[in-house]
Design an enzyme around this catalytic site. Structure first.
Site, mmCIF file in Angstrom:
data_model
loop_
_atom_site.group_PDB
_atom_site.id
_atom_site.type_symbol
_atom_site.label_atom_id
_atom_site.label_comp_id
_atom_site.label_asym_id
_atom_site.label_seq_id
_atom_site.Cartn_x
_atom_site.Cartn_y
_atom_site.Cartn_z
ATOM 1 N N LYS A 13 0.985 -1.277 -0.096
ATOM 2 C CA LYS A 13 -0.047 0.168 0.166
ATOM 3 C C LYS A 13 0.949 1.255 -0.056
ATOM 4 O O LYS A 13 0.409 2.303 -0.704
ATOM 5 C CB LYS A 13 -0.817 -0.046 1.134
ATOM 6 C CG LYS A 13 -1.614 1.463 1.473
ATOM 7 C CD LYS A 13 -2.475 1.213 2.581
ATOM 8 C CE LYS A 13 -1.889 1.605 3.924
ATOM 9 N NZ LYS A 13 -1.204 2.970 4.390
ATOM 10 N N ASN A 14 1.938 1.236 0.976
ATOM 11 C CA ASN A 14 2.614 2.599 1.102
ATOM 12 C C ASN A 14 3.607 2.793 -0.160
ATOM 13 O O ASN A 14 4.304 3.919 0.054
ATOM 14 C CB ASN A 14 3.246 2.481 2.498
ATOM 15 C CG ASN A 14 2.158 2.604 3.555
ATOM 16 O OD1 ASN A 14 0.979 3.107 3.010
ATOM 17 N ND2 ASN A 14 2.320 2.454 4.845
ATOM 18 N N CYS B 297 -5.326 12.552 13.552
ATOM 19 C CA CYS B 297 -5.851 11.092 13.124
ATOM 20 C C CYS B 297 -5.725 10.247 14.287
ATOM 21 O O CYS B 297 -5.157 10.651 15.394
ATOM 22 C CB CYS B 297 -5.092 10.650 11.891
ATOM 23 S SG CYS B 297 -3.643 9.899 12.418
ATOM 24 N N ARG C 271 0.201 14.310 13.872
ATOM 25 C CA ARG C 271 0.867 13.977 12.496
ATOM 26 C C ARG C 271 0.854 15.374 11.550
ATOM 27 O O ARG C 271 0.300 15.368 10.390
ATOM 28 C CB ARG C 271 0.105 12.881 11.503
ATOM 29 C CG ARG C 271 0.132 11.429 12.244
ATOM 30 C CD ARG C 271 -0.546 10.510 11.615
ATOM 31 N NE ARG C 271 0.223 9.816 10.654
ATOM 32 C CZ ARG C 271 -0.169 8.927 9.627
ATOM 33 N NH1 ARG C 271 -1.507 8.758 9.898
ATOM 34 N NH2 ARG C 271 0.467 8.383 8.670
ATOM 35 N N ASP D 127 4.455 0.233 12.285
ATOM 36 C CA ASP D 127 3.463 -0.413 11.670
ATOM 37 C C ASP D 127 3.015 -1.926 12.037
ATOM 38 O O ASP D 127 2.120 -2.614 11.689
ATOM 39 C CB ASP D 127 3.203 -0.462 9.855
ATOM 40 C CG ASP D 127 3.208 0.905 9.637
ATOM 41 O OD1 ASP D 127 2.495 1.978 10.234
ATOM 42 O OD2 ASP D 127 3.420 1.455 8.324
ATOM 43 N N ARG E 89 -8.888 -0.600 4.496
ATOM 44 C CA ARG E 89 -7.950 0.503 3.847
ATOM 45 C C ARG E 89 -6.594 -0.117 3.375
ATOM 46 O O ARG E 89 -5.955 0.435 2.491
ATOM 47 C CB ARG E 89 -7.708 1.489 4.972
ATOM 48 C CG ARG E 89 -8.966 2.249 5.017
ATOM 49 C CD ARG E 89 -8.525 3.580 6.034
ATOM 50 N NE ARG E 89 -7.279 4.146 5.504
ATOM 51 C CZ ARG E 89 -6.469 5.130 6.168
ATOM 52 N NH1 ARG E 89 -6.933 5.297 7.540
ATOM 53 N NH2 ARG E 89 -5.698 5.558 5.903
HETATM 54 N N1 EPU Z 1 6.075 14.400 11.352
HETATM 55 C C1 EPU Z 1 6.041 15.412 11.858
HETATM 56 N N2 EPU Z 1 6.075 16.436 10.975
HETATM 57 C C2 EPU Z 1 5.940 16.243 9.563
HETATM 58 C C3 EPU Z 1 6.004 14.899 9.100
HETATM 59 C C4 EPU Z 1 5.906 13.858 10.161
HETATM 60 O O1 EPU Z 1 6.127 16.163 13.138
HETATM 61 O O2 EPU Z 1 6.075 17.150 8.771
HETATM 62 C C5 EPU Z 1 6.154 13.205 12.400
HETATM 63 C C6 EPU Z 1 4.877 12.483 12.706
HETATM 64 O O3 EPU Z 1 3.980 12.904 13.253
HETATM 65 C C7 EPU Z 1 5.422 11.094 13.286
HETATM 66 C C8 EPU Z 1 6.926 10.923 12.741
HETATM 67 O O4 EPU Z 1 6.882 12.155 12.222
HETATM 68 O O5 EPU Z 1 5.679 11.302 14.648
HETATM 69 C C9 EPU Z 1 6.819 10.126 11.310
HETATM 70 O O6 EPU Z 1 6.002 10.370 10.441
HETATM 71 P P1 EPU Z 1 6.114 9.918 8.888
HETATM 72 O O7 EPU Z 1 6.119 11.124 8.407
HETATM 73 O O8 EPU Z 1 7.434 9.270 8.521
HETATM 74 O O9 EPU Z 1 4.926 9.146 8.595
HETATM 75 P P2 EPU Z 1 3.727 9.378 7.491
HETATM 76 O O10 EPU Z 1 4.871 9.607 6.249
HETATM 77 O O11 EPU Z 1 2.637 10.463 7.602
HETATM 78 C C10 EPU Z 1 4.110 6.686 6.749
HETATM 79 C C11 EPU Z 1 3.196 5.487 6.599
HETATM 80 C C12 EPU Z 1 2.708 5.204 7.692
HETATM 81 C C13 EPU Z 1 3.786 4.850 8.597
HETATM 82 C C14 EPU Z 1 4.802 5.936 8.912
HETATM 83 C C15 EPU Z 1 6.021 5.542 9.618
HETATM 84 C C16 EPU Z 1 2.380 6.137 4.258
HETATM 85 C C17 EPU Z 1 1.255 6.299 3.330
HETATM 86 N N3 EPU Z 1 2.176 6.064 5.311
HETATM 87 O O12 EPU Z 1 3.383 7.825 7.211
HETATM 88 O O13 EPU Z 1 1.796 3.923 7.680
HETATM 89 O O14 EPU Z 1 3.312 4.555 9.997
HETATM 90 O O15 EPU Z 1 5.024 6.130 7.557
HETATM 91 O O16 EPU Z 1 6.680 4.573 9.112
HETATM 92 O O17 EPU Z 1 3.521 5.755 3.850
HETATM 93 C C18 EPU Z 1 0.122 2.521 7.742
HETATM 94 O O18 EPU Z 1 0.167 2.166 6.860
HETATM 95 O O19 EPU Z 1 -0.754 2.069 8.567
HETATM 96 C C19 EPU Z 1 0.668 3.468 8.173
HETATM 97 C C20 EPU Z 1 0.213 4.689 9.187
#
Ligand code: EPU
Length: 418
Positions: A22-23, A117, A122, A305, A397
């Protein structure tokens, strides 16, 4: 709304094939915005989140063919909107991935702020700060981020915290920027590497993906490409835990075991047998697992995850375990539901203290987010009696054909309309 009814207690046995990730699928589909030529993608799973991203891409003007069969083709030759609306971003945060590509190719983008969320606040501040470093003007208006830039400029960006979609957003933006962009403290997740592979097939010049330093030499034009997304490592890990928690014997095919080393190591520490080939993993359990401590980390550490699924396993382990979540601040929503099934878990801040119990008992429970739902399915498979899981749309999802796959392994699971 559907619910799942699981009669627990049967050890899972047999073979299962994992779906595309998915990701990795979501950013790959969004990458189609970077060119007017066609992008053909293989192994895109049929999932709620994939349907949401197709809805968003359609809304922007991307034509999508083959959404119900392989491969899917996306063509962004008639983009006439530059906005990701609140309705879509609120159901799926990954919608923010359109920001970088729209800005890079069309000079403007308007994306709803995702807001909170189930697993935490996030924010997307790191995405925005990095785009500003590339010369974008970013403003906030009525809950939307507006970004503008006649042409993005290459920059040296050190992320103030690792972010997976932030790294992907910036990597896509930088492919069409003027000059070289270097991303430091970039996320090293396999999904980032897979996106870089697709972008390079489209004519981008990206080096270092999969390491904390990624360098991207911008170009004025990208072209069409064909790509197969990587297998889903979280789905793979979920089936691994399914074998362990039921004391079964499951072989997971078409996966990439080297993406799951942290999970494999932890499962071996619990006492289950894990055997690997290049593209399959067999997990053999005997119904007894030892408690182990887990701390989530960005890749290659233990994935957040997979935390909920391991919490379910630890709830029936011998002894105690301490599970610390370091990536998201509120990712223990499954614990209250596991307590209803007889688990003994105390959460203090971002740490769960789990005392294993001999057995869980089936109960009506509610899914709260994607991975929390998976942990409830696993708990239900191991529990005595019947577990009814409502709000299954969370599970849909991110898990393709979950009940068919579990039925194939001998589980007693049924979907009914609520
Ligand atoms: N964060 C910030 N500011 C930002 C971006 C992130 O503070 O601008 C923080 C987040 O709040 C969190 C940490 O940094 O505490 C890591 O977040 P990240 O941005 O890496 O998460 P994401 O990109 O939103 C993706 C996956 C998630 C997975 C995370 C961590 C996708 C679409 N989603 O989310 O997948 O948990 O990386 O590996 O790639 C899932 O599939 O169930 C899922 C939630």
């Amino acid at each position: 709304m559907d619910k799942l009814i699981i009669r627990g207690g049967a050890p899972l046995r047999g073979q299962v094939e994992v779906s595309g990730a998915k990701n990795a699928a979501l950013p790959a589909m969004v990458a189609s915005l970077l060119t007017e030529e066609s992008i053909r993608l293989h192994r895109i799973p049929q999932l709620g989140d994939v349907r949401t991203i197709i809805g968003l891409l359609n809304h922007l003007g991307v034509s999508v063919e083959g959404r119900d069969r392989e491969p899917i083709s996306l063509r962004a030759d008639r983009i006439d909107r530059f906005e990701a609306p609140y309705q879509l971003v609120k159901t799926m945060r990954a919608s923010v991935l359109v920001l970088g590509p729209l800005l890079a190719r069309f000079g403007r983008a308007r994306v709803s702020l995702p807001g909170g969320c189930a697993i935490g606040t996030r924010p997307i501040n790191l995405h925005l700060a990095a785009l500003e470093k590339m010369g974008a003007t970013v403003s906030l208006d009525a809950g939307y981020v507006e970004a503008k830039a006649p042409r993005l400029k290459g920059a040296r960006i050190t992320f103030d915290g690792q972010t997976v979609t932030g790294t992907e957003n910036l990597m896509m933006a930088a492919t069409l920027a003027d000059g070289v962009t270097v991303l430091e403290n970039a996320a090293c997740e396999p999904e980032v590497t897979d996106l870089a592979a697709l972008l390079n097939r489209m004519g981008a010049r990206i080096e270092g993906a999969g390491t904390p330093t990624i360098s991207i030499e911008g170009t004025s034009h990208l072209h069409g490409a064909e790509h197969e997304v990587i297998p889903d490592r979280v789905e793979t890990g979920t089936f691994m835990v399914a074998a362990a928690i039921t004391g079964g014997d499951v072989t997971i095919n078409r996966c990439l075991p080297y993406h799951l080393e942290a999970v494999t190591e932890k499962l071996r520490e619990t006492g289950v047998r894990v055997e690997e080939t290049d593209c399959s993993i067999r997990v053999v359990g005997d119904g007894h697992v030892r408690g182990v401590n887990i701390r989530t980390h960005p890749y290659p550490g233990f994935a957040t995850d997979m935390q909920a699924q391991m919490t379910a396993l630890m709830s029936i382990a011998q002894g105690s375990s301490v599970i610390t979540e370091t990536v998201f601040e509120n990712r223990f929503m499954h614990v209250n539901e596991l307590l209803r099934m007889g688990a003994d878990i105390k959460v203090v801040g971002t740490t769960a203290f789990v005392h294993g119990v001999p057995t869980l008992s089936g109960a009506p429970v509610m899914a709260t987010d994607l991975r929390a739902s998976a942990s409830l399915v696993l708990a239900g498979l191991a529990a005595q009696g019947i577990t009814t899981i409502s709000r299954v749309y969370h599970l849909d999802r991110g898990y393709e054909s979950i009940e068919q796959k579990l039925l194939g392994l001998g589980a007693s699971i049924e979907r009914v309309a609520e």
